[in-house]
Design an enzyme around this catalytic site. Structure first.
Site, PDB file in Angstrom:
ATOM      1  N   GLN A   1       0.818  -1.217   0.000  1.00  0.00           N
ATOM      2  CA  GLN A   1       0.000   0.000   0.000  1.00  0.00           C
ATOM      3  C   GLN A   1       0.849   1.264   0.000  1.00  0.00           C
ATOM      4  O   GLN A   1       0.320   2.368  -0.175  1.00  0.00           O
ATOM      5  CB  GLN A   1      -0.912   0.007   1.228  1.00  0.00           C
ATOM      6  CG  GLN A   1      -0.181   0.190   2.547  1.00  0.00           C
ATOM      7  CD  GLN A   1      -1.106   0.121   3.735  1.00  0.00           C
ATOM      8  OE1 GLN A   1      -1.629  -0.949   4.049  1.00  0.00           O
ATOM      9  NE2 GLN A   1      -1.309   1.258   4.394  1.00  0.00           N
TER      10      GLN A   1
ATOM     11  N   CYS B   1      -5.410   0.547   3.835  1.00  0.00           N
ATOM     12  CA  CYS B   1      -5.376  -0.851   4.278  1.00  0.00           C
ATOM     13  C   CYS B   1      -6.776  -1.444   4.297  1.00  0.00           C
ATOM     14  O   CYS B   1      -6.959  -2.643   4.068  1.00  0.00           O
ATOM     15  CB  CYS B   1      -4.729  -0.947   5.653  1.00  0.00           C
ATOM     16  SG  CYS B   1      -5.530   0.096   6.903  1.00  0.00           S
TER      17      CYS B   1
ATOM     18  N   HIS C   1      -5.307  -0.318  11.796  1.00  0.00           N
ATOM     19  CA  HIS C   1      -4.824  -0.957  10.571  1.00  0.00           C
ATOM     20  C   HIS C   1      -5.791  -2.083  10.209  1.00  0.00           C
ATOM     21  O   HIS C   1      -6.637  -2.475  11.025  1.00  0.00           O
ATOM     22  CB  HIS C   1      -3.411  -1.500  10.821  1.00  0.00           C
ATOM     23  CG  HIS C   1      -2.690  -1.979   9.600  1.00  0.00           C
ATOM     24  ND1 HIS C   1      -2.661  -1.277   8.412  1.00  0.00           N
ATOM     25  CD2 HIS C   1      -1.966  -3.119   9.375  1.00  0.00           C
ATOM     26  CE1 HIS C   1      -1.933  -1.941   7.530  1.00  0.00           C
ATOM     27  NE2 HIS C   1      -1.509  -3.061   8.086  1.00  0.00           N
TER      28      HIS C   1
ATOM     29  N   ASN D   1      -0.246  -9.110   5.497  1.00  0.00           N
ATOM     30  CA  ASN D   1      -0.172  -7.657   5.594  1.00  0.00           C
ATOM     31  C   ASN D   1      -0.081  -7.045   4.196  1.00  0.00           C
ATOM     32  O   ASN D   1       0.044  -7.765   3.194  1.00  0.00           O
ATOM     33  CB  ASN D   1       1.038  -7.262   6.447  1.00  0.00           C
ATOM     34  CG  ASN D   1       0.900  -5.884   7.054  1.00  0.00           C
ATOM     35  OD1 ASN D   1      -0.109  -5.199   6.891  1.00  0.00           O
ATOM     36  ND2 ASN D   1       1.924  -5.441   7.749  1.00  0.00           N
TER      37      ASN D   1
END
Length: 364
Positions: A163, A169, A311, A331
């Site tokens: 990202q 996110c 997040h 992630n």
């Protein structure tokens, strides 16, 4: 002649007293500076040595290593999380939070009913600080569940995304989950457009400035949005104008109205059932202490309060057979972070708030 020799001997004696008899202090090399120089070389950083930027970044790096040492001191098991130099270590915590996290998530974006439920469950199941530091409790789990699930080996997980400094996110984790469910439904994977969500999603979402997985799914469902492939709407790393016509004929990938957004704090056995029986899910987490994560299972020092969420990531599996049972977490900070883009979070006690907001989807 004798006088000259005496004079010479006196000079030697004085020299010896000055340089031999009195110890000379030599400061040992700064280990943090040595590590910092290695870090700069490994990361191809180009700060001019002795410049203000060089010194400022060194201070951030030194502070990162100090925090890492504190975090490492909590690990009492070989599988425990390890912290050290990462590509984010020369950022201050404030810079890291601003560029890669969304500290306003609980206030601005979480659905009010989910946040209220999270708060009630968090206070109901809250453990003492001593318990948090010592161990993680494994919840009572349905014995019919598989002991280990890893959706990566099923071929439905797309490559790790990055990202960058776009705070989307919420879009990455949701799109990744839709990709996974699409691969399960159709038997083949496709990389979908995150940028489409960044540019077009409303319902409180504001592109790279932040958003929420639940609100994103609500918007997709109400708008009957069809997601385009990444190749048709590529990621730019910034919020742009929406290039999608909402009244265009449906094509691409759509979610169904069967999407869910639930809280499983204190009921992680139900979260495991969802991952095992339905598929990967998107979750909100507290990633403040992930800045210097290198690998291993995160058990401690990761607040699970719904007010600490900042997040969003994807759970792609779990392992109950490990000495420290853990979730497999995907992630969106690139494959050069963590374990090739993945992290591992202990199951139980809602570590990092991983069970506070869990989004699951079906696709058509």
């Amino acid at each position: 002649m004798a006088i000259k020799w005496k004079t010479a001997l006196s000079a030697v004696a004085v020299f010896s007293l000055c340089f031999l008899g009195i110890p000379i202090r030599v400061d040992p090399p700064d280990k943090n500076m040595q590590s910092y120089l290695k870090f700069l070389a490994a990361r191809n950083r180009s700060y001019v040595q002795d410049s203000d930027e060089f010194e400022k970044k060194f201070i951030h790096f030194r502070n990162s290593m100090s925090r890492s040492a504190d975090l490492n001191s909590s690990g009492e098991h070989p599988l425990s999380a390890v912290y050290g130099p990462t590509k984010f270590s020369d950022l201050s915590q404030e810079e890291f939070t601003l560029k890669y996290l969304n500290p306003d998530l609980p206030v601005k974006f979480m659905k009010e009913e989910i946040r209220s439920l999270s708060l009630r469950k968090h206070h109901k199941h809250q453990t003492s600080k001593q318990r948090i530091k010592r161990a993680v409790a494994v919840p009572i789990i349905d014995t019919t569940l598989p002991k280990a699930v890893d959706w990566r080996i099923k071929g439905i997980i797309t490559p790790i995304k990055n990202q960058k400094t776009c705070g989307a996110c919420w879009a990455f984790s949701t799109i990744e989950t839709i990709e996974s469910m699409l691969a399960l439904e159709r038997g083949s994977s496709v990389v979908l457009s995150v940028q489409q969500g960044v540019d077009c999603a409303t319902n409180g979402n504001i592109g790279c400035a932040g958003g929420d997985t639940c609100r994103f799914l609500e918007w997709m469902n109400l708008s009957k949005v069809s997601l385009l492939p990444e190749s048709q709407y590529p990621f730019t790393g910034t919020t742009g104008s929406c290039k999608m016509k909402l009244n265009a004929p449906a094509f691409g990938t759509r979610i169904t109205s069967n999407f869910t957004c639930n809280n499983y704090a204190g009921e992680e056995g139900e979260l495991l059932k969802l991952v095992a029986n339905h598929g990967p899910v998107a979750v909100a987490v507290n990633a403040l202490n992930w800045q210097n994560y290198l690998g291993g299972v995160i058990q401690f020092n990761c607040d699970g309060s719904p007010l600490s969420l900042n997040h969003a990531v994807q759970i792609v599996g779990y392992n109950l057979t490990a000495a420290i049972p853990y979730y497999i977490v995907r992630n969106s900070w690139g494959p050069d972070f963590g374990d090739k883009g993945y992290l591992y979070i202990a199951i139980g006690d809602n570590v990092c708030g991983i069970a506070n907001e869990v989004s699951a989807v079906d696709v058509i």
